[in-house]
Design a protein around this motif. Structure first.
Motif, short mmCIF file in Angstrom:
data_model
loop_
_atom_site.label_atom_id
_atom_site.label_comp_id
_atom_site.label_asym_id
_atom_site.label_seq_id
_atom_site.Cartn_x
_atom_site.Cartn_y
_atom_site.Cartn_z
N ARG A 43 0.77 -1.11 0.13
CA ARG A 43 0.06 0.05 0.05
C ARG A 43 0.86 1.22 0.07
O ARG A 43 2.09 1.19 0.52
CB ARG A 43 -0.97 -0.19 1.08
N GLN A 44 0.20 2.13 -0.57
CA GLN A 44 0.90 3.56 -0.69
C GLN A 44 2.42 3.45 -1.02
O GLN A 44 3.15 3.65 -0.59
CB GLN A 44 0.98 4.31 0.60
N VAL A 45 2.47 3.02 -2.48
CA VAL A 45 3.82 2.64 -3.24
C VAL A 45 4.13 3.84 -4.21
O VAL A 45 3.36 4.00 -4.99
CB VAL A 45 3.49 1.24 -3.86
N PRO A 46 5.21 4.33 -4.05
CA PRO A 46 5.80 5.26 -5.00
C PRO A 46 6.11 4.78 -6.46
O PRO A 46 6.62 3.38 -6.40
CB PRO A 46 7.16 5.89 -4.26
N ALA A 52 0.91 5.21 -5.32
CA ALA A 52 -0.48 4.34 -5.67
C ALA A 52 -1.01 4.14 -4.49
O ALA A 52 -0.08 3.51 -3.52
CB ALA A 52 -0.05 3.29 -6.89
N ASP A 53 -2.37 3.79 -4.44
CA ASP A 53 -2.81 3.34 -3.12
C ASP A 53 -2.57 2.00 -2.75
O ASP A 53 -1.87 1.51 -1.61
CB ASP A 53 -4.56 3.46 -3.23
N PHE A 54 -2.75 0.82 -3.66
CA PHE A 54 -2.49 -0.39 -3.54
C PHE A 54 -1.97 -1.08 -4.77
O PHE A 54 -2.32 -0.58 -6.07
CB PHE A 54 -3.76 -1.17 -2.95
N VAL A 55 -0.88 -1.82 -4.51
CA VAL A 55 -0.32 -2.45 -5.69
C VAL A 55 0.11 -3.62 -5.60
O VAL A 55 0.32 -4.32 -4.64
CB VAL A 55 1.11 -1.88 -6.22
#
Length: 117
Positions: A43-46, A52-55
């Motif tokens: 979650r919260q990925v640069p 991005a919220d979730f990846v």
């Protein structure tokens, strides 16, 4: 090799993880610890200039949650174009969808991950 992100992006992502919205917390309870059919999410990925919220990197899937302030937001369209250009598929859900039907949101994500949608 670990991805390198600018220190500012890492700090901002960390702060966003600590200050999650209610909708993000609800959806994270479905996505964390490979709870969703074994798929790993972060979650919260640069990613580039965005967070991005979730990846799910394995399936190149990004899940974004939006409040109504995002309705028709050109910045979101530009962001999606950038992420798609990197090979990601972007799913967007309204926060209200997560509040009202979190199981349905999770089911749709599984369908996409498994190539059924």
């Amino acid at each position: 090799m670990a991805r390198q992100f600018p220190p500012l992006a890492r700090r901002r992502a960390r702060a966003m993880r600590q200050d999650a919205t209610d909708a993000e917390a609800i959806l994270w309870s479905y996505l964390r610890n490979r709870c969703l059919n074994g798929f790993k999410f972060r979650r919260q990925v640069p990613i580039g200039p965005y967070i991005a919220d979730f990846v799910c990197h394995d399936r190149r899937l990004i899940v974004e949650l939006d409040g109504f302030q995002h309705a028709g937001d050109e910045a979101d369209l530009s962001r999606d174009r950038y992420l798609v250009s990197l090979g990601y598929r972007v799913l967007r859900f309204w926060n209200q969808e997560v509040y009202q039907s979190p199981d349905a949101v999770a089911c749709h994500i599984v369908e996409v991950l498994e190539g059924r949608a």
